[in-house]
Design a protein around this motif. Structure first.
Motif, short mmCIF file in Angstrom:
data_model
loop_
_atom_site.label_atom_id
_atom_site.label_comp_id
_atom_site.label_asym_id
_atom_site.label_seq_id
_atom_site.Cartn_x
_atom_site.Cartn_y
_atom_site.Cartn_z
N GLU A 81 -16.68 -0.40 2.70
CA GLU A 81 -15.61 0.51 2.30
C GLU A 81 -16.20 1.87 1.93
OE1 GLU A 81 -12.55 -2.87 0.49
OE2 GLU A 81 -13.50 -1.46 -0.87
N VAL A 82 -15.49 2.91 2.34
CA VAL A 82 -15.91 4.28 2.03
C VAL A 82 -14.76 4.98 1.33
CG1 VAL A 82 -16.72 6.48 2.96
CG2 VAL A 82 -17.45 4.33 4.03
N LEU A 83 -15.01 5.52 0.13
CA LEU A 83 -13.97 6.15 -0.67
C LEU A 83 -13.90 7.64 -0.36
CD1 LEU A 83 -15.70 4.06 -3.03
CD2 LEU A 83 -13.26 4.11 -3.57
N LEU A 84 -12.68 8.14 -0.21
CA LEU A 84 -12.50 9.55 0.10
C LEU A 84 -11.11 10.00 -0.32
CD1 LEU A 84 -11.85 9.97 3.93
CD2 LEU A 84 -11.67 7.83 2.75
N PRO A 85 -10.92 11.30 -0.54
CA PRO A 85 -9.57 11.78 -0.90
C PRO A 85 -8.66 11.73 0.33
CG PRO A 85 -11.04 13.63 -0.55
CD PRO A 85 -11.89 12.40 -0.45
N VAL A 104 -11.07 4.11 2.11
CA VAL A 104 -10.27 3.79 0.92
C VAL A 104 -9.86 5.12 0.29
CG1 VAL A 104 -10.31 2.76 -1.38
CG2 VAL A 104 -11.45 1.60 0.54
N PHE A 105 -8.55 5.36 0.25
CA PHE A 105 -8.07 6.68 -0.17
C PHE A 105 -7.92 6.79 -1.67
CE2 PHE A 105 -6.89 6.25 4.26
CZ PHE A 105 -7.38 7.43 4.77
N ARG A 122 -11.11 2.51 -7.90
CA ARG A 122 -10.94 1.91 -6.57
C ARG A 122 -12.22 1.32 -5.99
NH1 ARG A 122 -5.68 3.61 -4.48
NH2 ARG A 122 -4.85 5.09 -5.99
N ILE A 123 -13.29 1.33 -6.77
CA ILE A 123 -14.55 0.77 -6.29
C ILE A 123 -14.47 -0.77 -6.30
CG2 ILE A 123 -17.00 0.50 -6.88
CD1 ILE A 123 -16.91 3.44 -7.82
N VAL A 148 -20.44 8.66 -10.93
CA VAL A 148 -19.79 7.41 -10.50
C VAL A 148 -20.65 6.74 -9.42
CG1 VAL A 148 -17.77 6.46 -9.30
CG2 VAL A 148 -17.45 8.21 -11.07
N ALA A 149 -21.14 7.54 -8.50
CA ALA A 149 -21.95 7.00 -7.39
C ALA A 149 -23.22 6.34 -7.91
CB ALA A 149 -22.30 8.11 -6.41
N ARG A 150 -23.86 6.99 -8.86
CA ARG A 150 -25.11 6.44 -9.42
C ARG A 150 -24.84 5.10 -10.09
NH1 ARG A 150 -26.88 11.43 -10.62
NH2 ARG A 150 -25.66 11.48 -12.54
#
Ligand code: PLP
Length: 371
Positions: A81-85, A104-105, A122-123, A148-150
């Motif tokens: 899954e890849v999160l993006l606006p 994943v929006f 949403r992670i 958040v990514a870290r």
């Protein structure tokens, strides 16, 4: 009576203004027959690397390909899954889909860009990467996104298509994540005479993989190392882009000046929400790829502007990515959806005169009954 016309973008203008110089650049390429991966591509890659302060730039056919090549080089696959606006061009999400991974929006915040709080919620265990999009020439809330990514050990790949030259705390868009893609679509800050893009990274291995992948997986000796495809930056476009990159700071200053005129002329109109002014925020240097406002009675305002000869579109054909039925995304994002009832872009590009922008300001004031 003659009515002023303010087009949203002037595709021919820059060429017509500098035709002699540009024809020389093009003539030089054509007369040498230097069409594919020649000196101009290398020169432009080095020039852009210098401008951004990154170690690797790979010219590609367009930004959409650039994003996909980065994700493929990072070995994203089905199930990831890849999160993006969702307030982005469909291309950002399409690049994810084309690798087999799932977009994943995420909702946007008041700055119209990815909301770090909603991002975190949403992670899942399948999340692999985040694609923050620095929209309209402003870096998104990158410090929070990186935090958040870290925390969740996710990769950050930037969609910097609209943010060439924008900075946050002195750091340029495109230099925050593992890699970034830029667009040189004609209407972008640095526009080619056709499609063009670049991948940038300071990771030598990732850069090398993308470099080979854009040219059928071939190395500098023509030896095929792995599966790739054709997504090369055209040498003719590279020559044009080098010429334009040299005057980019002038173009950005012009955009900032015009944004200042909008800011000054509209800040007291309560019915509109403006982007931050060019001198308002010490941490951000914005390059105003777009001037995107929120407006009450948006549709009526848009028609009123059109009647007055002013083109003011809503970005992306009027919908966030997840709202296109044909994409079968099947989620609701109430914050983003309600924002899209108010969004409008005012004309802002380096070829506009001060008078053009003042005319747009006056027309908006007239619409809301202000003098
Ligand atoms: C323009 C744009 C793209 C796509 O760029 P292309 O070079 O046309 O592929 C991707 N993302 C955003 C945010 C854009 O504005």
């Amino acid at each position: 009576m003659h009515q002023r016309q303010v087009p949203f973008f002037d595709y021919a203008g820059l060429y017509l203004e500098h035709g002699d110089e540009i024809r020389q650049v093009i003539e030089s390429v054509l007369s040498r027959g230097a069409f594919i991966l020649q000196a101009e591509v290398t020169r432009f890659e080095e020039q852009l690397a210098g401008f951004l302060g990154v170690s690797h730039v790979i010219g590609v056919a367009n930004c959409t390909d650039g994003l996909e090549l980065i994700l493929r080089a990072l070995e994203l696959k089905a199930g990831d899954e890849v999160l993006l606006p969702s307030h982005t061009f469909v291309a950002t999400a399409a690049a994810v889909r084309m690798t087999g991974a799932a977009p994943v929006f995420v909702e946007v915040g008041p700055d119209h860009m990815i909301d770090p709080g909603d991002l975190e919620r949403r992670i899942t265990g399948r999340s692999r990467a985040i694609i923050p999009v620095s929209l309209n020439g402003r870096v998104c809330r990158m410090a929070e996104v990186l935090a958040v990514a870290r925390q969740s050990e996710l990769l950050v790949v930037e969609d910097a298509a609209q943010a060439l030259g924008a900075t946050l705390d002195g750091k340029k868009a495109g230099t925050f994540g593992v890699a970034a893609a830029f667009s040189f679509y004609p209407a972008k800050l640095l526009g080619a005479f056709g499609d063009a893009g670049a991948v940038v990274t300071s990771d030598p291995e990732l850069g090398e993989r993308v470099r080979l992948m854009r040219d059928h997986g071939r190395d500098a000796h023509g030896q095929v190392q792995f599966w790739g495809r054709n997504s090369r930056l055209d040498n003719l476009q590279a020559a044009v882009l080098s010429w334009k990159l040299e005057r980019l700071s002038v173009a950005i200053e012009r955009r900032r000046t015009l944004a200042g005129i909008y800011d000054e002329g509209l800040h007291d109109v309560a019915e509109v929400v403006l982007p931050p002014g060019p001198k308002e925020d010490e941490r951000h240097f914005d390059v105003y790829q777009n001037y995107e406002i929120e407006a009450e009675a948006r549709d009526e305002l848009q028609s009123f502007l059109k009647e007055a000869g002013i083109q003011a579109p809503v970005q992306w054909g009027g919908r966030p990515v997840h709202a296109w039925e044909g994409l079968e995304v099947g989620v609701r994002l109430p914050v983003t959806e309600s924002l899209f009832e108010r969004l409008l872009m005012l004309p802002l590009h380096e070829r506009l005169s001060d008078l053009d922008v003042e005319y747009v300001v006056e027309t908006i004031r007239r619409f809301y009954g202000r003098s």
